[in-house]
Motif scaffolding. Structure first.
Motif, PDB file in Angstrom:
ATOM      1  N   PRO A 345       0.799  -1.225   0.000  1.00  0.00           N
ATOM      2  CA  PRO A 345       0.000   0.000   0.000  1.00  0.00           C
ATOM      3  C   PRO A 345       0.828   1.270   0.000  1.00  0.00           C
ATOM      4  CG  PRO A 345      -0.375  -1.293   2.008  1.00  0.00           C
ATOM      5  CD  PRO A 345       0.548  -2.081   1.157  1.00  0.00           C
ATOM      6  N   THR A 346       2.109   1.189   0.383  1.00  0.00           N
ATOM      7  CA  THR A 346       2.947   2.391   0.373  1.00  0.00           C
ATOM      8  C   THR A 346       3.162   2.915  -1.046  1.00  0.00           C
ATOM      9  OG1 THR A 346       5.002   1.090   0.309  1.00  0.00           O
ATOM     10  CG2 THR A 346       4.153   1.704   2.477  1.00  0.00           C
ATOM     11  N   LEU A 347       2.907   2.088  -2.058  1.00  0.00           N
ATOM     12  CA  LEU A 347       3.022   2.549  -3.441  1.00  0.00           C
ATOM     13  C   LEU A 347       1.972   3.597  -3.754  1.00  0.00           C
ATOM     14  CD1 LEU A 347       3.485  -0.866  -5.307  1.00  0.00           C
ATOM     15  CD2 LEU A 347       5.274   0.761  -4.664  1.00  0.00           C
ATOM     16  N   LYS A 354      -3.602  -1.536  -5.491  1.00  0.00           N
ATOM     17  CA  LYS A 354      -5.056  -1.619  -5.430  1.00  0.00           C
ATOM     18  C   LYS A 354      -5.419  -2.735  -4.470  1.00  0.00           C
ATOM     19  CE  LYS A 354      -9.254  -2.069  -8.224  1.00  0.00           C
ATOM     20  NZ  LYS A 354      -9.800  -2.260  -9.605  1.00  0.00           N
ATOM     21  N   SER A 355      -6.165  -2.426  -3.440  1.00  0.00           N
ATOM     22  CA  SER A 355      -6.504  -3.432  -2.437  1.00  0.00           C
ATOM     23  C   SER A 355      -7.506  -4.443  -3.000  1.00  0.00           C
ATOM     24  CB  SER A 355      -7.095  -2.762  -1.192  1.00  0.00           C
ATOM     25  OG  SER A 355      -8.331  -2.153  -1.497  1.00  0.00           O
ATOM     26  N   GLY A 356      -7.484  -5.635  -2.400  1.00  0.00           N
ATOM     27  CA  GLY A 356      -8.505  -6.640  -2.694  1.00  0.00           C
ATOM     28  C   GLY A 356      -8.261  -7.522  -3.898  1.00  0.00           C
ATOM     29  N   LEU A 357      -7.129  -7.383  -4.574  1.00  0.00           N
ATOM     30  CA  LEU A 357      -6.901  -8.154  -5.799  1.00  0.00           C
ATOM     31  C   LEU A 357      -6.728  -9.647  -5.528  1.00  0.00           C
ATOM     32  CD1 LEU A 357      -4.547  -5.700  -7.737  1.00  0.00           C
ATOM     33  CD2 LEU A 357      -6.963  -6.179  -8.178  1.00  0.00           C
ATOM     34  N   CYS A 358      -6.378 -10.001  -4.303  1.00  0.00           N
ATOM     35  CA  CYS A 358      -6.255 -11.418  -3.953  1.00  0.00           C
ATOM     36  C   CYS A 358      -7.624 -12.084  -3.845  1.00  0.00           C
ATOM     37  CB  CYS A 358      -5.485 -11.563  -2.639  1.00  0.00           C
ATOM     38  SG  CYS A 358      -5.229 -13.259  -2.083  1.00  0.00           S
ATOM     39  N   GLY A 359      -8.649 -11.305  -3.570  1.00  0.00           N
ATOM     40  CA  GLY A 359      -9.997 -11.850  -3.489  1.00  0.00           C
ATOM     41  C   GLY A 359     -10.233 -12.668  -2.230  1.00  0.00           C
ATOM     42  N   ASP A 360     -11.157 -13.632  -2.323  1.00  0.00           N
ATOM     43  CA  ASP A 360     -11.564 -14.427  -1.159  1.00  0.00           C
ATOM     44  C   ASP A 360     -10.430 -15.267  -0.583  1.00  0.00           C
ATOM     45  OD1 ASP A 360     -14.111 -13.423  -1.364  1.00  0.00           O
ATOM     46  OD2 ASP A 360     -14.911 -15.173  -2.428  1.00  0.00           O
ATOM     47  N   ALA A 361      -9.429 -15.578  -1.384  1.00  0.00           N
ATOM     48  CA  ALA A 361      -8.345 -16.441  -0.910  1.00  0.00           C
ATOM     49  C   ALA A 361      -7.528 -15.795   0.199  1.00  0.00           C
ATOM     50  CB  ALA A 361      -7.427 -16.837  -2.068  1.00  0.00           C
ATOM     51  N   CYS A 362      -7.605 -14.482   0.323  1.00  0.00           N
ATOM     52  CA  CYS A 362      -6.887 -13.797   1.396  1.00  0.00           C
ATOM     53  C   CYS A 362      -7.803 -13.426   2.561  1.00  0.00           C
ATOM     54  CB  CYS A 362      -6.186 -12.555   0.858  1.00  0.00           C
ATOM     55  SG  CYS A 362      -4.686 -12.932  -0.087  1.00  0.00           S
ATOM     56  N   VAL A 363      -9.024 -13.936   2.541  1.00  0.00           N
ATOM     57  CA  VAL A 363      -9.983 -13.703   3.629  1.00  0.00           C
ATOM     58  C   VAL A 363     -10.191 -15.018   4.381  1.00  0.00           C
ATOM     59  CG1 VAL A 363     -12.313 -12.988   4.222  1.00  0.00           C
ATOM     60  CG2 VAL A 363     -11.113 -11.876   2.319  1.00  0.00           C
ATOM     61  N   ALA A 450       4.559  -0.935  -8.802  1.00  0.00           N
ATOM     62  CA  ALA A 450       3.960  -2.255  -8.617  1.00  0.00           C
ATOM     63  C   ALA A 450       4.694  -3.339  -9.388  1.00  0.00           C
ATOM     64  CB  ALA A 450       2.487  -2.214  -9.043  1.00  0.00           C
ATOM     65  N   VAL A 451       5.202  -3.008 -10.568  1.00  0.00           N
ATOM     66  CA  VAL A 451       5.852  -4.022 -11.391  1.00  0.00           C
ATOM     67  C   VAL A 451       7.051  -4.640 -10.680  1.00  0.00           C
ATOM     68  CG1 VAL A 451       7.369  -2.397 -12.603  1.00  0.00           C
ATOM     69  CG2 VAL A 451       6.683  -4.528 -13.730  1.00  0.00           C
ATOM     70  N   ASP A 452       7.665  -3.895  -9.769  1.00  0.00           N
ATOM     71  CA  ASP A 452       8.822  -4.426  -9.052  1.00  0.00           C
ATOM     72  C   ASP A 452       8.451  -5.557  -8.108  1.00  0.00           C
ATOM     73  OD1 ASP A 452      11.590  -4.420  -8.215  1.00  0.00           O
ATOM     74  OD2 ASP A 452      10.906  -3.501  -6.366  1.00  0.00           O
ATOM     75  N   PHE A 453       7.189  -5.623  -7.709  1.00  0.00           N
ATOM     76  CA  PHE A 453       6.725  -6.714  -6.863  1.00  0.00           C
ATOM     77  C   PHE A 453       6.241  -7.909  -7.688  1.00  0.00           C
ATOM     78  CE2 PHE A 453       6.507  -3.123  -4.038  1.00  0.00           C
ATOM     79  CZ  PHE A 453       6.747  -3.636  -2.776  1.00  0.00           C
ATOM     80  N   LEU A 454       6.215  -7.770  -9.003  1.00  0.00           N
ATOM     81  CA  LEU A 454       5.599  -8.787  -9.853  1.00  0.00           C
ATOM     82  C   LEU A 454       6.591  -9.411 -10.828  1.00  0.00           C
ATOM     83  CD1 LEU A 454       2.318  -6.807 -10.669  1.00  0.00           C
ATOM     84  CD2 LEU A 454       2.646  -8.557  -8.906  1.00  0.00           C
ATOM     85  N   GLN A 455       7.226  -8.599 -11.647  1.00  0.00           N
ATOM     86  CA  GLN A 455       8.079  -9.133 -12.709  1.00  0.00           C
ATOM     87  C   GLN A 455       9.222  -9.990 -12.199  1.00  0.00           C
ATOM     88  OE1 GLN A 455       9.086  -6.427 -15.830  1.00  0.00           O
ATOM     89  NE2 GLN A 455      10.843  -7.596 -16.495  1.00  0.00           N
ATOM     90  N   PRO A 456       9.975  -9.528 -11.185  1.00  0.00           N
ATOM     91  CA  PRO A 456      11.130 -10.313 -10.749  1.00  0.00           C
ATOM     92  C   PRO A 456      10.773 -11.586 -10.011  1.00  0.00           C
ATOM     93  CG  PRO A 456      10.973  -8.256  -9.531  1.00  0.00           C
ATOM     94  CD  PRO A 456       9.820  -8.291 -10.478  1.00  0.00           C
ATOM     95  N   LEU A 457       9.500 -11.689  -9.604  1.00  0.00           N
ATOM     96  CA  LEU A 457       9.097 -12.807  -8.752  1.00  0.00           C
ATOM     97  C   LEU A 457       8.236 -13.842  -9.461  1.00  0.00           C
ATOM     98  CD1 LEU A 457       8.092 -10.744  -5.583  1.00  0.00           C
ATOM     99  CD2 LEU A 457      10.272 -11.825  -6.077  1.00  0.00           C
ATOM    100  N   TYR A 458       7.474 -13.430 -10.463  1.00  0.00           N
ATOM    101  CA  TYR A 458       6.461 -14.331 -11.003  1.00  0.00           C
ATOM    102  C   TYR A 458       6.496 -14.523 -12.510  1.00  0.00           C
ATOM    103  CZ  TYR A 458       4.769 -13.075  -6.366  1.00  0.00           C
ATOM    104  OH  TYR A 458       4.696 -12.845  -5.020  1.00  0.00           O
TER     105      TYR A 458
END
Length: 541
Positions: A345-347, A354-363, A450-458
């Motif tokens: 969220p600091t981004l 954007k909050s909530g993108l994980c959906g129900d799996a994070c609830v 945000a891309v820094d949390f995604l591209q290098p990892l997934y």
């Protein structure tokens, strides 16, 4: 880009990612007197202290102190600050001209020039040099020739890099990349002096850089390290102290005891059990604030039992069985925030959060979790372990995660923690794809996008993709995002990529990290940046 990530990890590596929290007293704690030298906790870096091969936080603490590149980021706002860069300009978002501020020098007195950057970037990119952060340069023309996916390099340098004069070089990318200038604060883009290329092994023992500090007495892996102000430094982060003693610890409990006694001045590796008492123990000398990092639970998709036909359902069920809210408040004492996506969220909205993108799996939903896990065929072999490094204060929350899963399944033996003694050994297991069940991972940003949390990892084959996740649609969305003409359009595509992660669940988000640190009465102006590093140059003693 990174990966580290970040670093990092590609577009980023600083790696790791994993917010490394390794430390216990090695014995030599240094003086607590007001001599102006700050004593800070540290852990042994995984690899030599080169910008191309540093992808975890212990190495990053040093590399970012002794080297500085084109830009840095404001510790409080993440805003870009020009350091050696006079300007980075483009007319088409694909071809860039970089102009340097004249007069910068390395600590050995030699000039920092355009060639210092071009040579360093080419060295890191070249596959035969085996640098962790090589893929950060994959967007530059000619990268595929110096680091081909198969076979040996057909070129030694990237065709997209050209030195124009001592203070100017140009960069040609393979496609439009609107946010490329904002990524250049990552340490992989730092310059290197001529002495490095003459004898890299000798340089690694006695590094020479252009940053606010320089190493005194050389570097030996496993030993403490002394940083002193660099008299040739020309940037904006001039040290407010007379140096930093980085002291190796392997047990955070010993480090915390030394903080309380005044032997340590800055400690950013706090044992979980001591968090509730920090404010009173340290008379309010505590930092507990959001930072650009997260903690995740990765699944070894290279193990068939975790990647079968019902693998995604199984992984979603396990994620849903984790009571993030209770663990964050009761076990981690409010030092983290339950995660609902794969970034931070600091981004902010401008950085792509954007909050909530994980959906129900994070609830948390114990009944639904059990239903999904049972429907998927149950936990492979009837039980699972969660691997973690024992020297980072992770045991309490790992045990709590397992207890949550066990409660949901009604089986006290379904999940148990599996510690590895040291962070280095854990990194080696993880990068060697030796995990047999879920394992603790994490990421600290290399730059605030945000891309820094995604591209290098997934992305497929990314250096910090420790789960070996591969999805063509995810890869396509990341590529399209990088090529988007604006940051807002790029962020929308990166958010779509996260929806693909939610569908596949190769890695379950757990929580967003806070910067958590304490400091002694001997120092003031202690800060943490958005990369989980203490702002060493600002500390006064």
């Amino acid at each position: 880009m990174r990966g580290a990530t970040q670093a990092k990890f590609v577009v980023g590596a600083i790696a790791i990612t994993l917010a490394a929290t390794a430390c216990s007293s090695s014995g030599s704690s240094g003086s607590s007197s007001g001599n102006g030298v700050v004593n800070a906790i540290w852990g042994t870096p995984q690899k030599p202290l080169t910008p191309g091969n540093t992808a975890e936080i212990n190495g990053s603490k040093v590399v970012t102190s002794i080297l500085q590149g084109l830009i840095t980021y404001d510790p409080k706002t993440n805003a870009v600050i020009n350091q050696n860069a006079e300007s980075v300009t483009t007319n088409d978002q694909q071809n860039f001209t970089v102009k340097l501020k004249p007069g910068w020098k390395f600590s050995d007195g030699t000039a920092v020039t355009a060639k210092s950057y071009v040579d360093a970037w080419n060295y890191t990119a070249l596959a035969t040099n085996q640098q962790t952060n090589s893929s950060y340069f994959s967007s530059i023309k000619g990268y595929d020739q110096v680091a081909p996916t198969k076979g040996n390099p057909t070129a030694q340098t990237m065709s997209g890099l050209k030195v124009v004069d001592n203070n100017t070089f140009t960069v040609a990318l393979t496609a439009k990349f609107s946010t490329w200038p904002q990524t250049l604060g990552f340490l992989a883009y730092d310059p290197l002096p001529e002495s490095f290329f003459k004898d890299p092994a000798a340089w690694q023992k006695n590094p020479v850089g252009d940053g606010p500090y320089m190493i005194q007495g050389g570097y030996t892996a496993g030993s403490n390290l002394s940083l002193v102000p660099n008299p040739n430094y020309a940037g904006t982060t001039k040290p407010e102290n007379k140096g930093i003693n980085l002291i190796v610890y392997t047990d955070p409990t010993a480090g915390y005891a030394d903080l309380l006694s005044g032997k340590l001045d800055v400690n950013d590796v706090i044992p979980t059990g001591d968090i509730p008492n920090m404010q009173s123990d340290l008379n309010g000398r505590v930092i507990n604030e959001p930072t650009g990092a997260n903690t995740t639970l990765s699944f070894p998709l290279y193990v068939g039992a975790w990647n079968g036909a019902n693998g995604a359902m199984l992984r979603q069920g396990i994620s849903m069985a984790i009571d993030r809210n209770t663990i964050a408040s009761k076990i981690l004492h409010g030092s983290v925030t339950p995660a609902t996506d794969w970034t931070s969220p600091t981004l902010g909205e401008s950085g792509g959060y954007k909050s909530g993108l994980c959906g129900d799996a994070c609830v948390y939903n114990a009944a639904k979790a059990k239903q999904l896990i049972d429907q998927a065929g149950g936990i492979p072999g009837g039980s699972m372990t969660i691997a973690y490094n024992a020297d980072g204060g992770n045991a309490d929350w790992v045990n709590a995660v397992c207890n949550s899963i066990n409660t949901a399944l009604g089986n006290t033996k379904a999940c148990v923690g599996a510690p590895t003694a040291t962070f280095n050994d854990y990194l080696n297991k993880m990068s060697g794809f030796q995990m047999t069940g879920p394992f603790r991972t994490g990421w600290g940003q290399d730059f605030p996008l945000a891309v820094d949390f995604l591209q290098p990892l997934y992305t497929t084959g990314a250096p910090n993709n420790f789960s070996k996740y591969s999805n063509a649609n995810f890869d396509k969305l990341i590529t399209q995002g990088n090529e988007a003409p604006s940051t807002s359009q790029a962020n929308a595509l990166f958010q779509q990529a996260q929806l693909q992660l939610a569908k596949d669940m190769p890695v379950a988000p757990l929580w967003y990290s806070n910067n958590l640190a304490g400091y002694s009465a001997n120092v003031s102006n202690v800060q943490m940046d958005g990369f989980k590093n203490p702002v060493y140059w600002a500390v006064k003693k």
